[in-house]
Design a protein around this motif. Sequence first.
Motif, PDB file in Angstrom:
ATOM      1  N   LEU A 212       0.819  -1.221   0.000  1.00 42.57           N
ATOM      2  CA  LEU A 212       0.000   0.000   0.000  1.00 42.57           C
ATOM      3  C   LEU A 212       0.855   1.275   0.000  1.00 42.57           C
ATOM      4  O   LEU A 212       0.331   2.371   0.206  1.00 42.57           O
ATOM      5  CB  LEU A 212      -0.938   0.010   1.217  1.00 42.57           C
ATOM      6  CG  LEU A 212      -1.961  -1.131   1.288  1.00 42.57           C
ATOM      7  CD1 LEU A 212      -2.839  -0.984   2.529  1.00 42.57           C
ATOM      8  CD2 LEU A 212      -2.825  -1.180   0.035  1.00 42.57           C
ATOM      9  N   ALA A 213       2.151   1.142  -0.234  1.00 40.00           N
ATOM     10  CA  ALA A 213       3.035   2.316  -0.233  1.00 40.00           C
ATOM     11  C   ALA A 213       2.584   3.340  -1.271  1.00 40.00           C
ATOM     12  O   ALA A 213       2.209   2.980  -2.393  1.00 40.00           O
ATOM     13  CB  ALA A 213       4.474   1.885  -0.497  1.00 40.00           C
ATOM     14  N   HIS A 214       2.631   4.609  -0.896  1.00 38.76           N
ATOM     15  CA  HIS A 214       2.259   5.699  -1.806  1.00 38.76           C
ATOM     16  C   HIS A 214       2.836   6.997  -1.258  1.00 38.76           C
ATOM     17  O   HIS A 214       3.507   6.999  -0.218  1.00 38.76           O
ATOM     18  CB  HIS A 214       0.733   5.791  -1.961  1.00 38.76           C
ATOM     19  CG  HIS A 214       0.014   6.122  -0.680  1.00 38.76           C
ATOM     20  ND1 HIS A 214      -0.238   5.172   0.296  1.00 38.76           N
ATOM     21  CD2 HIS A 214      -0.506   7.287  -0.207  1.00 38.76           C
ATOM     22  CE1 HIS A 214      -0.884   5.739   1.307  1.00 38.76           C
ATOM     23  NE2 HIS A 214      -1.051   7.019   1.036  1.00 38.76           N
ATOM     24  N   LEU A 215       2.591   8.093  -1.944  1.00 41.23           N
ATOM     25  CA  LEU A 215       3.031   9.406  -1.496  1.00 41.23           C
ATOM     26  C   LEU A 215       1.849  10.142  -0.874  1.00 41.23           C
ATOM     27  O   LEU A 215       0.740  10.119  -1.422  1.00 41.23           O
ATOM     28  CB  LEU A 215       3.589  10.218  -2.661  1.00 41.23           C
ATOM     29  CG  LEU A 215       4.708   9.565  -3.478  1.00 41.23           C
ATOM     30  CD1 LEU A 215       5.156  10.512  -4.589  1.00 41.23           C
ATOM     31  CD2 LEU A 215       5.888   9.166  -2.602  1.00 41.23           C
ATOM     32  N   GLY A 216       2.086  10.787   0.266  1.00 41.13           N
ATOM     33  CA  GLY A 216       0.989  11.502   0.901  1.00 41.13           C
ATOM     34  C   GLY A 216       1.405  12.166   2.198  1.00 41.13           C
ATOM     35  O   GLY A 216       2.584  12.400   2.460  1.00 41.13           O
ATOM     36  N   ASP A 217       0.408  12.453   3.032  1.00 37.36           N
ATOM     37  CA  ASP A 217       0.569  13.145   4.306  1.00 37.36           C
ATOM     38  C   ASP A 217       1.140  12.175   5.340  1.00 37.36           C
ATOM     39  O   ASP A 217       0.543  11.131   5.632  1.00 37.36           O
ATOM     40  CB  ASP A 217      -0.803  13.666   4.746  1.00 37.36           C
ATOM     41  CG  ASP A 217      -0.764  14.480   6.030  1.00 37.36           C
ATOM     42  OD1 ASP A 217       0.230  14.400   6.779  1.00 37.36           O
ATOM     43  OD2 ASP A 217      -1.766  15.173   6.310  1.00 37.36           O
TER      44      ASP A 217
END
Length: 442
Positions: A212-217
């Motif tokens: 579930l790795a992603h870019l975000g807060d």
Amino acid sequence: MKDFAALVSAFAWRVFGNSGQVENLQQLTGGANMESWSFDYAGRGYVLRRSPSAEMMAGRTYGHDIEAAVVRAAFAAGVKAPEIVGEIEAVDNLGTGYLMRRVEAEVNPTIILANPPPSLLDDFARALAAVHAVPIGDLPILPEAGAATLLSELKSRFLSYGGDRPVMALTLKWLEDNLPAAVEPVLLHGDFRIGNLMVNADGLAAVLDWELAHLGDRHQDLAFGCINSWRFGHIDRPAFGIGPLDIFFAAYSRESGVTIEPDRFRWWLVYATLWWGVCCLQMADIWRSGLDQSLERAVIGRRASETEVDLLMLLEEAAPVEELGLVTLKTPQLFPRNGEPSVLELLEALSGWIQTDIRPNAQGRDRFMSAVALNALGMLQREAGAPIHIQDKLLSEELLAGNQSLATPGLLAKLKVKSLQKLAADQPKYSALAVAQRKWTQ
């Protein structure tokens, strides 16, 4: 199994460039969507993480090639991620996935939280700070998802699964009304919680499950593992089931140089709690579709009621004081125990048979599944004794539209009663039930 073992051996030969022998091949427990296989090869231990078919990868944002690249980048940056030594290719006939060096440590939440190492909360803060500091330029192209995007997607999923759970609808509206401002994105693990973290006597040993790795807060990562469902019974330890939030916040700030914003953290805590509730509804949908008709999948679908009590406990502080009075729960009706066996008694008999004749002789996964079956039968027994219908499409629509809210006279009390009754039928040992009953009932 013999054919699979031969495929794993051929894969190992290709990866390591020699013809050693695969030994002690066994499937590991856990993992709702992926398979993990442990084996020994040339005197060292490995774990193969794989998806056997394209169908099981359907709906994922990216494949194992991207996931492996993220894990490699995290490992290179000093995160205690697994060390990847090879990746499955089409010629291997094993689906998709990658091979990691095996880490010898504990992953069972019950064992870890019974006596966590003194450094563990600091270790988690240090690991998250390291994840969030991985240079984006060192990563493959990843999806970027801020609060507004993720909330919109979650609302769509909720509606697709019926859109008829009033507490979830109430929460969605609260999240919309309190949406935090966008921030500069960082790498997020996306599933950082007890159950995906390996621990030994010295503390954190490995961070697993990067799908579930992603870019975000960064606050999304910080809050996710703190929802009550991931505290595994330790409701009094709000930081990962280990300790106080202020200790965790201070440790993360010390390691990262970034101060945690309490209101932003709270928004993501509410979001993550709701996200898990919607995921439970999704489990039921997957079971109905026929993609995976395991009993375990269907039973997890009943865990949505855990999150509804948790959500009401999180949101009630926003209600007017006059709506915070105590509620009364009805005593379940007792059925006569005479004549032909009732539905309740037949369920009791079936549970007794599994408990006395099946479970004692079961081994491995069969023993685990017998416990799942007993859990399912317990749900049916309790529901037969006190039927409860929590779905309400019309009220959910009213709440989503803002036509009713926590300020609506009597609404909070109604939601509390129904949510307590539903959780008592589904998961009577869930930690929030006893706490909420003491807090809310007379």
